[in-house]
Design a protein around this motif. Structure first.
Motif, short mmCIF file in Angstrom:
data_model
loop_
_atom_site.label_atom_id
_atom_site.label_comp_id
_atom_site.label_asym_id
_atom_site.label_seq_id
_atom_site.Cartn_x
_atom_site.Cartn_y
_atom_site.Cartn_z
N ASP A 242 45.76 27.69 66.84
CA ASP A 242 45.38 27.04 65.58
C ASP A 242 46.51 27.14 64.56
N THR A 243 47.12 28.30 64.49
CA THR A 243 48.24 28.50 63.57
C THR A 243 49.39 27.58 63.91
N GLY A 244 49.64 27.40 65.21
CA GLY A 244 50.70 26.52 65.66
C GLY A 244 50.46 25.08 65.28
N ASN A 245 49.20 24.62 65.39
CA ASN A 245 48.88 23.24 65.00
C ASN A 245 49.13 23.02 63.51
N TYR A 246 48.71 23.98 62.69
CA TYR A 246 48.97 23.84 61.25
C TYR A 246 50.47 23.91 60.98
N ASN A 247 51.15 24.84 61.63
CA ASN A 247 52.58 25.01 61.40
C ASN A 247 53.36 23.76 61.77
N GLN A 248 52.95 23.08 62.83
CA GLN A 248 53.61 21.83 63.21
C GLN A 248 53.47 20.79 62.11
N ALA A 249 52.25 20.66 61.57
CA ALA A 249 52.02 19.71 60.48
C ALA A 249 52.83 20.12 59.24
N SER A 250 52.84 21.40 58.94
CA SER A 250 53.58 21.90 57.78
C SER A 250 55.08 21.66 57.92
N GLN A 251 55.60 21.86 59.12
CA GLN A 251 57.03 21.65 59.35
C GLN A 251 57.44 20.20 59.15
N TRP A 252 56.63 19.28 59.69
CA TRP A 252 56.97 17.86 59.52
C TRP A 252 56.85 17.44 58.06
N ASN A 253 55.87 17.97 57.37
CA ASN A 253 55.73 17.70 55.95
C ASN A 253 56.96 18.20 55.19
N PHE A 254 57.39 19.42 55.53
CA PHE A 254 58.57 20.00 54.87
C PHE A 254 59.82 19.19 55.18
N LYS A 255 60.00 18.78 56.44
CA LYS A 255 61.17 18.00 56.81
C LYS A 255 61.25 16.73 55.97
N ALA A 256 60.08 16.13 55.70
CA ALA A 256 60.07 14.87 54.96
C ALA A 256 60.38 15.08 53.47
N TYR A 257 59.63 15.99 52.81
CA TYR A 257 59.85 16.11 51.37
C TYR A 257 61.13 16.86 51.01
N SER A 258 61.67 17.64 51.94
CA SER A 258 62.91 18.35 51.63
C SER A 258 64.11 17.40 51.63
N VAL A 259 63.94 16.19 52.16
CA VAL A 259 65.01 15.19 52.05
C VAL A 259 65.33 14.95 50.58
N ILE A 260 64.29 14.73 49.78
CA ILE A 260 64.50 14.47 48.36
C ILE A 260 64.67 15.76 47.58
N GLN A 261 63.90 16.80 47.92
CA GLN A 261 64.01 18.05 47.17
C GLN A 261 65.38 18.68 47.31
N GLN A 341 59.35 21.47 41.56
CA GLN A 341 60.59 22.22 41.71
C GLN A 341 61.58 21.88 40.60
N LEU A 342 61.64 20.62 40.23
CA LEU A 342 62.55 20.20 39.17
C LEU A 342 62.19 20.86 37.84
N MET A 343 60.91 20.87 37.51
CA MET A 343 60.49 21.45 36.23
C MET A 343 60.62 22.97 36.25
N SER A 344 60.44 23.57 37.41
CA SER A 344 60.66 25.02 37.49
C SER A 344 62.15 25.34 37.34
N SER A 345 63.04 24.44 37.82
CA SER A 345 64.48 24.62 37.62
C SER A 345 64.83 24.55 36.14
N LEU A 346 64.12 23.69 35.41
CA LEU A 346 64.34 23.60 33.96
C LEU A 346 64.01 24.94 33.30
N VAL A 347 62.88 25.53 33.70
CA VAL A 347 62.46 26.82 33.14
C VAL A 347 63.52 27.89 33.40
N VAL A 348 64.01 27.95 34.64
CA VAL A 348 65.02 28.94 35.01
C VAL A 348 66.32 28.67 34.27
N SER A 349 66.71 27.41 34.17
CA SER A 349 67.97 27.05 33.53
C SER A 349 68.01 27.43 32.06
N ASN A 350 66.84 27.54 31.45
CA ASN A 350 66.76 27.94 30.05
C ASN A 350 66.57 29.45 29.90
#
Length: 481
Positions: A242-261, A341-350
């Protein structure tokens, strides 16, 4: 000065896009191969221990990369102190994890995790050797060099992982892939960074930076727990499968949004730090980054969610079908995570690392309590709750952005809603227009092509300024070649 910063930002975004785009293409190809060769239980074994590696890496880095970036002109002594500190901490943490392996295996009721932990955590030792070099490259916005390092390391380690998986070495292939990545990436960071350590042991800069970095450290650890909370709890309450099934979905989600992030992260903090004495320009820069992120993130992630089932079945076969629905849900949070992540970077940058920690820690507490209370209702309910909490926290980050630089709700909604609504309308129209297609390959191709064309036309007709700027920059880069 403004033009120089603008050009550096544009180049940083370009190379950030090249880096993350190339790495995700590599990850896509090798992820498909590994998904076919390995089982959900193999992925589950690695998923259960990943959070410990991430926390150890955070402890070893101790937030000093960000701390050095926040220093206007860091000295050689600053880098040298970070270098020797990280090596010392890395060795100590590996020893602690080596001894704690039986406890980790006991929590998951899986004795086989003991040798796996002791082997997989070796990556920590290698990554500790390049923290100072990484800080140097990041501070000087040497995004191209970081990109090349990441691409080469990802390619080389993926090849090793596939060869081992093909030879029947199951989850050991995934563990070795991570170790090889750390070794190659470290070697390349040393190659590209002109800075070299000396044998001078002066930890005064560490003490000076620690007040700022310790809050980032605590925040990073909390973030890793937040991102992996489902892996931690699923491994305990459910099975490795079960953990592996979720992890597979999580990995593909991460691969996609980390392109822009990843693309935006490569420039966001250095740019925001340079502008922190000018709140008006900092607000303008943040809004432009938010619009650029929304312009790409919403169509990418909502589109990926639309084709998730076809993609999973065609790419890694029906044995992973259970992860397809989970991926569709996760793609919603994937669309908004880069903006948080962008807005958290603003907080850190200040310089508000305390605020950053407080917001991150609060999310972690709420997530853990929520998941413990609802796990009886199953994995899907837990994933839906995880997504909803991430959406709520997007507006928490916006609240602190407003307090810092006056980024009001109406501004934020004006920046993101046009792209979110356009992407949602395009994906909805595409989904229903292609429902009658039964061949999965044809369905996947038609949905992708139709969605891309429709979204481009909508942006073109609406006269989206961000589209014009992106096309102008690409034409300029192609013209130089």
């Amino acid at each position: 000065m403004a033009e120089t910063l603008k050009e550096k930002t544009a180049k940083g975004l370009f190379w950030g896009a090249m880096n993350n785009g190339a790495m995700q293409v590599i990850g896509l190809v090798f992820g498909i191969v590994l998904g076919r060769l390995l089982s959900p239980s193999d992925y589950g074994m690695i998923a259960m221990i990943t959070v410990f590696s991430l926390i150890a890496n955070a402890l070893q880095n101790s937030g000093f990369i960000t701390a050095i970036t926040n220093i206007k002109e860091p000295t050689d002594n600053d880098y040298n102190s970070v270098f020797w500190f990280n090596i010392s901490v890395g060795g100590f943490l590996y020893l602690v994890l080596f001894l704690c392996a039986p406890l980790i295996a006991g929590y998951y009721h899986t004795p086989a995790l003991v040798p796996l932990c002791r082997y997989a955590f070796l990556s920590l030792l290698f990554s500790s050797l390049c923290t100072a070099q990484s800080a140097y490259l990041f501070k000087h916005m040497m995004v191209k060099q970081r990109a090349q390092s990441g691409i080469i390391a990802t390619l080389f380690s993926s090849v090793v992982g596939v060869i081992m998986a093909f030879c029947g070495m199951s989850y050991w292939a995934l563990a070795t892939q991570t170790i090889v990545y750390s070794i190659v990436n470290t070697a390349l960071f040393w190659h590209y960074s002109p800075w070299r350590p000396s044998l001078r042991f002066d930890f005064e800069p560490i003490r000076r930076m620690f007040k700022f970095s310790c809050k980032l450290l605590a925040s990073t650890i909390t973030t890793h727990i937040n991102n992996n909370v489902l892996n931690i709890l699923l491994g305990h309450y459910f099975t490795a499968h079960d953990t592996g099934n979720y992890n597979q979905a999580s990995q593909w989600n991460f691969k996609a949004y980390s392109v822009i992030q990843g693309m935006v992260d490569s420039v966001a903090q250095p740019v925001l730090v340079d502008l922190r004495e000018q709140p008006g320009r900092q607000l303008e820069a943040l809004r432009k980054l938010i619009r650029f992120t929304s312009f790409i993130s919403f169509p990418l992630m909502l589109g990926f969610g639309m084709v998730a089932r076809e993609f999973i079945v065609l790419a890694i076969t029906e044995k992973w079908l259970a992860s397809a629905f989970l991926l569709q849900i996760l793609c919603v949070s994937g669309a908004i995570i880069p903006m948080s992540q962008l807005m958290s970077s603003l907080v850190v940058s200040n310089g508000k690392s305390g605020t950053y920690f407080g917001v991150t820690f609060a999310l972690g507490v709420v997530q853990i309590l929520t998941m413990i209370l609802i796990w009886h209702w199953g994995i899907r309910t837990m994933v839906i709750a995880y997504v909803l909490l991430n959406i709520i926290w997007l507006f928490v980050w916006q609240y602190f952005s407003r307090r810092l630089i006056g980024y009001r709700v109406w501004m934020f909604l004006k920046d993101i809603l046009p792209f979110a609504l356009a992407a949602l309308a395009v994906m909805t129209a595409t989904y229903f227009a292609t429902q009658s297609i039964h061949n999965l390959w044809l369905l996947l191709l038609c949905r992708i092509l139709m969605a891309v064309v429709l979204y481009y036309l909508v942006m073109r007709i609406a006269g989206a300024a961000i589209l014009k700027e992106c096309m102008a920059f690409v034409k300029k880069k192609m013209g130089k070649k």
